[in-house]
Design a protein around this motif. Structure first.
Motif, PDB file in Angstrom:
ATOM      1  N   ILE A  62       9.869  -5.475  -3.054  1.00  0.00           N
ATOM      2  CA  ILE A  62       9.159  -5.936  -1.850  1.00  0.00           C
ATOM      3  C   ILE A  62       9.050  -7.465  -1.826  1.00  0.00           C
ATOM      4  N   THR A  63       8.481  -8.032  -2.893  1.00  0.00           N
ATOM      5  CA  THR A  63       8.231  -9.483  -2.894  1.00  0.00           C
ATOM      6  C   THR A  63       9.527 -10.283  -2.914  1.00  0.00           C
ATOM      7  N   MET A  64      10.421  -9.963  -3.833  1.00  0.00           N
ATOM      8  CA  MET A  64      11.652 -10.741  -3.969  1.00  0.00           C
ATOM      9  C   MET A  64      12.536 -10.666  -2.716  1.00  0.00           C
ATOM     10  N   PRO A  65      12.768  -9.492  -2.122  1.00  0.00           N
ATOM     11  CA  PRO A  65      13.546  -9.487  -0.873  1.00  0.00           C
ATOM     12  C   PRO A  65      12.883 -10.264   0.258  1.00  0.00           C
ATOM     13  N   ALA A  66      11.544 -10.322   0.261  1.00  0.00           N
ATOM     14  CA  ALA A  66      10.829 -11.019   1.335  1.00  0.00           C
ATOM     15  C   ALA A  66      11.041 -12.530   1.272  1.00  0.00           C
ATOM     16  N   ILE A  67      11.246 -13.071   0.084  1.00  0.00           N
ATOM     17  CA  ILE A  67      11.414 -14.519  -0.049  1.00  0.00           C
ATOM     18  C   ILE A  67      12.879 -14.901  -0.297  1.00  0.00           C
ATOM     19  N   ARG A  68      13.788 -13.954  -0.139  1.00  0.00           N
ATOM     20  CA  ARG A  68      15.197 -14.220  -0.451  1.00  0.00           C
ATOM     21  C   ARG A  68      15.767 -15.341   0.405  1.00  0.00           C
ATOM     22  N   ASN A  69      15.472 -15.338   1.707  1.00  0.00           N
ATOM     23  CA  ASN A  69      16.010 -16.383   2.589  1.00  0.00           C
ATOM     24  C   ASN A  69      15.491 -17.768   2.210  1.00  0.00           C
ATOM     25  N   VAL A  70      14.216 -17.830   1.835  1.00  0.00           N
ATOM     26  CA  VAL A  70      13.647 -19.113   1.413  1.00  0.00           C
ATOM     27  C   VAL A  70      14.318 -19.581   0.125  1.00  0.00           C
ATOM     28  N   VAL A  71      14.563 -18.655  -0.784  1.00  0.00           N
ATOM     29  CA  VAL A  71      15.235 -18.993  -2.045  1.00  0.00           C
ATOM     30  C   VAL A  71      16.626 -19.552  -1.774  1.00  0.00           C
ATOM     31  N   ILE A  72      17.357 -18.926  -0.853  1.00  0.00           N
ATOM     32  CA  ILE A  72      18.715 -19.375  -0.541  1.00  0.00           C
ATOM     33  C   ILE A  72      18.699 -20.786   0.049  1.00  0.00           C
ATOM     34  N   VAL A  73      17.782 -21.026   0.987  1.00  0.00           N
ATOM     35  CA  VAL A  73      17.712 -22.346   1.626  1.00  0.00           C
ATOM     36  C   VAL A  73      17.389 -23.429   0.601  1.00  0.00           C
ATOM     37  N   LEU A  74      16.392 -23.179  -0.243  1.00  0.00           N
ATOM     38  CA  LEU A  74      16.005 -24.181  -1.238  1.00  0.00           C
ATOM     39  C   LEU A  74      17.090 -24.362  -2.295  1.00  0.00           C
ATOM     40  N   LEU A  75      17.821 -23.306  -2.601  1.00  0.00           N
ATOM     41  CA  LEU A  75      18.924 -23.434  -3.556  1.00  0.00           C
ATOM     42  C   LEU A  75      20.037 -24.303  -2.979  1.00  0.00           C
ATOM     43  N   ILE A  76      20.320 -24.152  -1.683  1.00  0.00           N
ATOM     44  CA  ILE A  76      21.335 -24.993  -1.028  1.00  0.00           C
ATOM     45  C   ILE A  76      20.911 -26.458  -1.086  1.00  0.00           C
ATOM     46  N   LEU A  77      19.637 -26.721  -0.796  1.00  0.00           N
ATOM     47  CA  LEU A  77      19.140 -28.096  -0.858  1.00  0.00           C
ATOM     48  C   LEU A  77      19.192 -28.635  -2.282  1.00  0.00           C
TER      49      LEU A  77
ATOM     50  N   GLU B 236       0.820  -1.204   0.000  1.00  0.00           N
ATOM     51  CA  GLU B 236       0.000   0.000   0.000  1.00  0.00           C
ATOM     52  C   GLU B 236       0.859   1.261   0.000  1.00  0.00           C
ATOM     53  N   SER B 237       1.915   1.241   0.792  1.00  0.00           N
ATOM     54  CA  SER B 237       2.813   2.401   0.830  1.00  0.00           C
ATOM     55  C   SER B 237       3.507   2.590  -0.516  1.00  0.00           C
ATOM     56  N   ALA B 238       3.916   1.471  -1.121  1.00  0.00           N
ATOM     57  CA  ALA B 238       4.578   1.562  -2.421  1.00  0.00           C
ATOM     58  C   ALA B 238       3.626   2.090  -3.488  1.00  0.00           C
ATOM     59  N   THR B 239       2.346   1.696  -3.397  1.00  0.00           N
ATOM     60  CA  THR B 239       1.354   2.186  -4.356  1.00  0.00           C
ATOM     61  C   THR B 239       1.150   3.682  -4.205  1.00  0.00           C
ATOM     62  N   ILE B 240       1.096   4.145  -2.968  1.00  0.00           N
ATOM     63  CA  ILE B 240       0.945   5.588  -2.704  1.00  0.00           C
ATOM     64  C   ILE B 240       2.136   6.359  -3.254  1.00  0.00           C
ATOM     65  N   ASP B 241       3.327   5.754  -3.151  1.00  0.00           N
ATOM     66  CA  ASP B 241       4.538   6.416  -3.654  1.00  0.00           C
ATOM     67  C   ASP B 241       4.682   6.331  -5.159  1.00  0.00           C
ATOM     68  N   GLY B 242       3.724   5.664  -5.839  1.00  0.00           N
ATOM     69  CA  GLY B 242       3.740   5.624  -7.293  1.00  0.00           C
ATOM     70  C   GLY B 242       4.460   4.425  -7.890  1.00  0.00           C
ATOM     71  N   ALA B 243       4.755   3.409  -7.080  1.00  0.00           N
ATOM     72  CA  ALA B 243       5.457   2.231  -7.597  1.00  0.00           C
ATOM     73  C   ALA B 243       4.511   1.364  -8.425  1.00  0.00           C
ATOM     74  N   GLY B 244       5.024   0.829  -9.521  1.00  0.00           N
ATOM     75  CA  GLY B 244       4.249  -0.071 -10.358  1.00  0.00           C
ATOM     76  C   GLY B 244       4.344  -1.502  -9.863  1.00  0.00           C
ATOM     77  N   ARG B 245       3.678  -2.415 -10.582  1.00  0.00           N
ATOM     78  CA  ARG B 245       3.672  -3.825 -10.166  1.00  0.00           C
ATOM     79  C   ARG B 245       5.072  -4.435 -10.216  1.00  0.00           C
ATOM     80  N   LEU B 246       5.791  -4.161 -11.284  1.00  0.00           N
ATOM     81  CA  LEU B 246       7.139  -4.715 -11.411  1.00  0.00           C
ATOM     82  C   LEU B 246       8.055  -4.196 -10.314  1.00  0.00           C
ATOM     83  N   GLN B 247       7.926  -2.926  -9.994  1.00  0.00           N
ATOM     84  CA  GLN B 247       8.746  -2.345  -8.926  1.00  0.00           C
ATOM     85  C   GLN B 247       8.415  -2.963  -7.571  1.00  0.00           C
TER      86      GLN B 247
END
Length: 327
Positions: free
Chosen positions: A236-251, A220-231
């Motif tokens: 927001i989305t990719m940094p939030a799942i970064r740790n999960v990505v790293i763990v699954l990549l190690i496995l 919501e804050s990003a939308t107010i600041d004018g961020a698009g879906r890709l942004q």
């Protein structure tokens, strides 16, 4: 007895008493915690028993790799040969071919199969229609529950040079039919593509679960600041799942030496064996079917040791870049 000796004995007795009381308190605390969560531990018990019986107890069998194993003599009576079996493995002309095939097929699967569920999870998260999202999820999850035998039947129906879609296409353009499944140039591509199709939907569940933990106020804050879906996806989305990505990549890196036993065993044929034989199928063919248990166990042990080293290295690299990793 002197006063000093009495004082020392008294101090030692007090220390021993304190240690006994501390141990008693810890034991009581453990028993209280065990009693409090007893139903959770009961639910955990079948999994623990499974791993002990089928994962840890069979580890004793790796000694076969250091023996001239005779199935009639058993493990205890078979002759000990040390590293002779491993020398036979490394001197085998097929070993290096199998090592190359295993690494290449696994790398191709990681290269194409690992990003696919991440992309699917991010795209599903962006869908606004709940009904359409559930329908897409059902279609994507379904291949996971289909056996490789059935999937190979589908692939065969498509790739068949006689009555498959590919055969019909060749007839349409006036060319003689070509058996793609027996062509080494295309077989690895078919392996990787079918593996990605089968697993990408199911693997996306973990990433979708991680995305649900993101605070909606950030979007919501990003939308107010004018961020698009890709942004919003990138920042927001990719940094939030970064740790999960790293763990699954190690496995995933840890399973580099396991290129997919069931899939390759079902889809493999003699025409493409030179580019599709991997450690798992080799152990099955050479060990179980031909009865060379020592050789097969040595190959399997080498495979497991390399996989463990890869996991440790991947964990170390993730720590080096400041990520949490597995532990």
């Amino acid at each position: 007895m002197s006063c000093n000796e009495e004082g020392i004995n008294t101090a030692m007795a007090e220390i021993i008493t304190d240690e006994l009381n501390l141990a008693k308190r810890k034991r009581n605390a453990f028993l209280q915690a065990l009693s409090k969560d007893k139903y959770l531990y009961l639910m955990l018990l079948p999994g623990v028993v499974y791993f002990i019986l089928f994962k840890y107890v069979p580890m004793y069998g790796v000694v076969i790799a250091f023996q001239d194993f005779d199935i009639f003599k058993g493990i205890l009576q078979s002759d000990w040969v040390g590293l002779a079996v491993f020398r036979e493995v490394f001197d085998s002309p097929e070993f290096w071919m199998i090592l190359r095939n295993t690494i290449l097929i696994s790398l191709y699967k990681i290269m194409w199969g690992f990003p696919a569920p991440i992309i699917i999870a991010v795209l599903l998260n962006e869908m606004t229609s709940a009904k359409f999202k559930k329908a897409i999820q059902t279609v994507l999850y379904l291949p996971h529950f289909i056996s490789w035998v059935v999937i190979y039947g589908v692939v065969l129906a498509i790739m068949s040079p006689n009555d498959g879609l590919v055969g019909l296409f060749y007839n349409l353009i006036g060319k003689p039919p070509h058996n793609i499944l027996a062509d080494p140039r295309y077989f690895r591509t078919i392996l990787v593509a079918s593996d990605v199709w089968k697993g990408m939907g199911w693997s996306s569940i973990v990433y979708l679960a991680a995305i649900t933990q993101v605070d909606p106020s950030q979007y919501e804050s990003a939308t107010i600041d004018g961020a698009g879906r890709l942004q919003k996806m990138w920042h927001i989305t990719m940094p939030a799942i970064r740790n999960v990505v790293i763990v699954l990549l190690i496995l995933q890196i840890g399973s580099l030496m396991h290129a997919g036993f069931e899939q390759i065993l079902v889809m493999q044929n003699s025409a493409v064996r030179s580019i599709s034989e991997v450690f798992d199928t080799f152990v099955y063919q050479y060990g179980l079917r031909q009865g060379n248990y020592s050789f097969a166990t040595a190959v399997g042990l080498f495979n497991s040791v390399v996989a463990m080293i890869l996991i440790v290295l991947a964990q170390w690299v993730s720590k080096l870049f400041g990520e949490e990793g597995l532990v």
